[in-house]
Design a protein around this motif. Sequence first.
Motif, PDB file in Angstrom:
ATOM      1  N   ILE A   1       0.845  -1.197   0.000  1.00 30.35           N
ATOM      2  CA  ILE A   1       0.000   0.000   0.000  1.00 30.35           C
ATOM      3  C   ILE A   1       0.881   1.248   0.000  1.00 30.35           C
ATOM      4  CG2 ILE A   1      -1.701   1.343   1.288  1.00 30.35           C
ATOM      5  CD1 ILE A   1      -2.753  -1.286   2.406  1.00 30.35           C
ATOM      6  N   HIS A   2       0.598   2.129  -0.933  1.00 30.04           N
ATOM      7  CA  HIS A   2       1.283   3.416  -1.046  1.00 30.04           C
ATOM      8  C   HIS A   2       0.239   4.522  -1.010  1.00 30.04           C
ATOM      9  CE1 HIS A   2       5.360   2.109  -2.433  1.00 30.04           C
ATOM     10  NE2 HIS A   2       4.675   1.009  -2.674  1.00 30.04           N
ATOM     11  N   LYS A   3       0.588   5.636  -0.386  1.00 28.42           N
ATOM     12  CA  LYS A   3      -0.292   6.803  -0.410  1.00 28.42           C
ATOM     13  C   LYS A   3       0.547   8.060  -0.336  1.00 28.42           C
ATOM     14  CE  LYS A   3      -4.268   8.854  -0.492  1.00 28.42           C
ATOM     15  NZ  LYS A   3      -5.159   8.714  -1.633  1.00 28.42           N
ATOM     16  N   SER A   4       0.302   8.959  -1.271  1.00 35.12           N
ATOM     17  CA  SER A   4       0.992  10.248  -1.311  1.00 35.12           C
ATOM     18  C   SER A   4      -0.029  11.367  -1.307  1.00 35.12           C
ATOM     19  CB  SER A   4       1.842  10.356  -2.577  1.00 35.12           C
ATOM     20  OG  SER A   4       2.846   9.383  -2.578  1.00 35.12           O
ATOM     21  N   PHE A   5       0.338  12.460  -0.693  1.00 36.67           N
ATOM     22  CA  PHE A   5      -0.446  13.692  -0.730  1.00 36.67           C
ATOM     23  C   PHE A   5       0.483  14.743  -1.311  1.00 36.67           C
ATOM     24  CE2 PHE A   5      -2.267  11.212   2.754  1.00 36.67           C
ATOM     25  CZ  PHE A   5      -3.612  11.224   2.393  1.00 36.67           C
ATOM     26  N   GLY A   6       0.288  15.043  -2.581  1.00 41.03           N
ATOM     27  CA  GLY A   6       1.230  15.933  -3.262  1.00 41.03           C
ATOM     28  C   GLY A   6       2.589  15.254  -3.323  1.00 41.03           C
ATOM     29  N   GLY A   7       3.621  15.920  -2.870  1.00 41.55           N
ATOM     30  CA  GLY A   7       4.960  15.345  -2.866  1.00 41.55           C
ATOM     31  C   GLY A   7       5.301  14.579  -1.606  1.00 41.55           C
ATOM     32  N   LEU A   8       4.352  14.501  -0.647  1.00 47.92           N
ATOM     33  CA  LEU A   8       4.610  13.826   0.619  1.00 47.92           C
ATOM     34  C   LEU A   8       4.115  12.378   0.555  1.00 47.92           C
ATOM     35  CD1 LEU A   8       5.480  13.884   3.606  1.00 47.92           C
ATOM     36  CD2 LEU A   8       3.168  14.701   4.135  1.00 47.92           C
ATOM     37  N   GLU A   9       5.039  11.427   0.592  1.00 45.73           N
ATOM     38  CA  GLU A   9       4.678  10.014   0.583  1.00 45.73           C
ATOM     39  C   GLU A   9       4.474   9.555   2.030  1.00 45.73           C
ATOM     40  OE1 GLU A   9       5.974   5.946  -1.712  1.00 45.73           O
ATOM     41  OE2 GLU A   9       7.521   7.407  -1.255  1.00 45.73           O
ATOM     42  N   VAL A  10       3.224   9.263   2.384  1.00 45.75           N
ATOM     43  CA  VAL A  10       2.869   8.914   3.753  1.00 45.75           C
ATOM     44  C   VAL A  10       3.014   7.413   4.000  1.00 45.75           C
ATOM     45  CG1 VAL A  10       1.020   8.970   5.474  1.00 45.75           C
ATOM     46  CG2 VAL A  10       1.304  10.878   3.906  1.00 45.75           C
ATOM     47  N   LEU A  11       2.514   6.609   3.076  1.00 47.49           N
ATOM     48  CA  LEU A  11       2.633   5.151   3.181  1.00 47.49           C
ATOM     49  C   LEU A  11       3.529   4.663   2.053  1.00 47.49           C
ATOM     50  CD1 LEU A  11      -1.110   4.262   3.898  1.00 47.49           C
ATOM     51  CD2 LEU A  11       0.743   4.575   5.549  1.00 47.49           C
ATOM     52  N   LYS A  12       4.530   3.887   2.414  1.00 41.24           N
ATOM     53  CA  LYS A  12       5.559   3.474   1.450  1.00 41.24           C
ATOM     54  C   LYS A  12       5.652   1.955   1.376  1.00 41.24           C
ATOM     55  CE  LYS A  12       8.139   7.553   2.848  1.00 41.24           C
ATOM     56  NZ  LYS A  12       9.326   8.064   3.493  1.00 41.24           N
ATOM     57  N   GLY A  13       4.672   1.334   0.737  1.00 43.67           N
ATOM     58  CA  GLY A  13       4.721  -0.111   0.560  1.00 43.67           C
ATOM     59  C   GLY A  13       4.338  -0.896   1.794  1.00 43.67           C
ATOM     60  N   VAL A  14       3.308  -0.454   2.502  1.00 43.23           N
ATOM     61  CA  VAL A  14       2.866  -1.123   3.730  1.00 43.23           C
ATOM     62  C   VAL A  14       2.151  -2.431   3.379  1.00 43.23           C
ATOM     63  CG1 VAL A  14       1.337  -0.939   5.742  1.00 43.23           C
ATOM     64  CG2 VAL A  14       2.624   1.061   4.956  1.00 43.23           C
TER      65      VAL A  14
ATOM     66  N   SER B   1      -3.233  -3.736  16.963  1.00 47.19           N
ATOM     67  CA  SER B   1      -3.155  -2.329  17.318  1.00 47.19           C
ATOM     68  C   SER B   1      -2.174  -1.657  16.358  1.00 47.19           C
ATOM     69  CB  SER B   1      -2.663  -2.201  18.758  1.00 47.19           C
ATOM     70  OG  SER B   1      -2.518  -0.846  19.097  1.00 47.19           O
ATOM     71  N   ILE B   2      -2.563  -0.527  15.827  1.00 48.83           N
ATOM     72  CA  ILE B   2      -1.682   0.249  14.947  1.00 48.83           C
ATOM     73  C   ILE B   2      -1.278   1.497  15.715  1.00 48.83           C
ATOM     74  CG2 ILE B   2      -1.484   1.476  12.756  1.00 48.83           C
ATOM     75  CD1 ILE B   2      -3.603  -0.468  11.652  1.00 48.83           C
ATOM     76  N   VAL B   3       0.011   1.620  15.990  1.00 50.74           N
ATOM     77  CA  VAL B   3       0.512   2.734  16.784  1.00 50.74           C
ATOM     78  C   VAL B   3       1.597   3.470  16.015  1.00 50.74           C
ATOM     79  CG1 VAL B   3      -0.017   1.650  18.992  1.00 50.74           C
ATOM     80  CG2 VAL B   3       2.215   1.277  17.971  1.00 50.74           C
ATOM     81  N   GLY B   4       1.772   4.731  16.346  1.00 54.54           N
ATOM     82  CA  GLY B   4       2.813   5.538  15.726  1.00 54.54           C
ATOM     83  C   GLY B   4       2.618   7.001  16.060  1.00 54.54           C
ATOM     84  N   ALA B   5       3.594   7.763  15.697  1.00 59.09           N
ATOM     85  CA  ALA B   5       3.558   9.205  15.952  1.00 59.09           C
ATOM     86  C   ALA B   5       2.435   9.872  15.159  1.00 59.09           C
ATOM     87  CB  ALA B   5       4.904   9.819  15.565  1.00 59.09           C
ATOM     88  N   SER B   6       2.041  11.037  15.623  1.00 57.37           N
ATOM     89  CA  SER B   6       1.065  11.840  14.901  1.00 57.37           C
ATOM     90  C   SER B   6       1.590  12.128  13.499  1.00 57.37           C
ATOM     91  CB  SER B   6       0.839  13.153  15.660  1.00 57.37           C
ATOM     92  OG  SER B   6      -0.061  13.965  14.960  1.00 57.37           O
ATOM     93  N   GLY B   7       0.740  11.898  12.500  1.00 55.42           N
ATOM     94  CA  GLY B   7       1.141  12.157  11.126  1.00 55.42           C
ATOM     95  C   GLY B   7       1.853  11.003  10.456  1.00 55.42           C
ATOM     96  N   ALA B   8       1.954   9.860  11.127  1.00 57.80           N
ATOM     97  CA  ALA B   8       2.674   8.714  10.573  1.00 57.80           C
ATOM     98  C   ALA B   8       1.880   7.956   9.514  1.00 57.80           C
ATOM     99  CB  ALA B   8       3.093   7.762  11.688  1.00 57.80           C
ATOM    100  N   GLY B   9       0.563   8.178   9.440  1.00 59.65           N
ATOM    101  CA  GLY B   9      -0.250   7.515   8.426  1.00 59.65           C
ATOM    102  C   GLY B   9      -1.198   6.457   8.967  1.00 59.65           C
ATOM    103  N   LYS B  10      -1.406   6.408  10.280  1.00 58.20           N
ATOM    104  CA  LYS B  10      -2.281   5.396  10.876  1.00 58.20           C
ATOM    105  C   LYS B  10      -3.717   5.513  10.346  1.00 58.20           C
ATOM    106  CE  LYS B  10      -1.489   6.958  14.975  1.00 58.20           C
ATOM    107  NZ  LYS B  10      -0.586   8.079  14.705  1.00 58.20           N
ATOM    108  N   THR B  11      -4.282   6.694  10.407  1.00 59.54           N
ATOM    109  CA  THR B  11      -5.657   6.898   9.946  1.00 59.54           C
ATOM    110  C   THR B  11      -5.759   6.675   8.445  1.00 59.54           C
ATOM    111  OG1 THR B  11      -6.116   8.433  11.748  1.00 59.54           O
ATOM    112  CG2 THR B  11      -7.559   8.561   9.826  1.00 59.54           C
ATOM    113  N   THR B  12      -4.785   7.130   7.704  1.00 58.04           N
ATOM    114  CA  THR B  12      -4.774   6.919   6.254  1.00 58.04           C
ATOM    115  C   THR B  12      -4.770   5.428   5.935  1.00 58.04           C
ATOM    116  OG1 THR B  12      -3.624   9.009   5.888  1.00 58.04           O
ATOM    117  CG2 THR B  12      -3.496   7.375   4.123  1.00 58.04           C
ATOM    118  N   LEU B  13      -3.944   4.661   6.630  1.00 55.29           N
ATOM    119  CA  LEU B  13      -3.903   3.211   6.421  1.00 55.29           C
ATOM    120  C   LEU B  13      -5.256   2.582   6.717  1.00 55.29           C
ATOM    121  CD1 LEU B  13      -2.416   0.555   5.854  1.00 55.29           C
ATOM    122  CD2 LEU B  13      -1.724   0.549   8.258  1.00 55.29           C
ATOM    123  N   LEU B  14      -5.874   2.950   7.833  1.00 52.62           N
ATOM    124  CA  LEU B  14      -7.181   2.391   8.185  1.00 52.62           C
ATOM    125  C   LEU B  14      -8.257   2.776   7.172  1.00 52.62           C
ATOM    126  CD1 LEU B  14      -7.118   2.847  12.060  1.00 52.62           C
ATOM    127  CD2 LEU B  14      -6.936   0.710  10.773  1.00 52.62           C
TER     128      LEU B  14
END
Length: 92
Positions: A7-20, A31-44
């Motif tokens: 799974i890949h996801k980019s917003f403009g030039g910012l690649e949030v998910l890189k082959g998950v 449980s999916i954990v990580g820092a704010s802005g790491a892409g948890k909500t986007t992945l879900l």
Amino acid sequence: MISANNIHKSFGGLEVLKGVSLDVSVGEIVSIVGASGAGKTTLLQILSSLEKSSDPEKHYTQILIKKEDITKMSDSKLSKFRNENIGFIFQF
């Protein structure tokens, strides 16, 4: 029950998910954990079919739920599948 590959996801030039990739078996609690802005909500959102990954054909993205590839479904079939198989509890 859920198998997601590349799974890949980019917003403009910012690649949030890189082959998950992720596998969740029936009855497994994850449980999916990580820092704010790491892409948890986007992945879900992608796993739940509310959002699409970036260039799924280019990246060979595959998301299987109950052995059905939701990345290949038409919008109407995906809506029906989501209605019958996925439940949501929103964070806001």
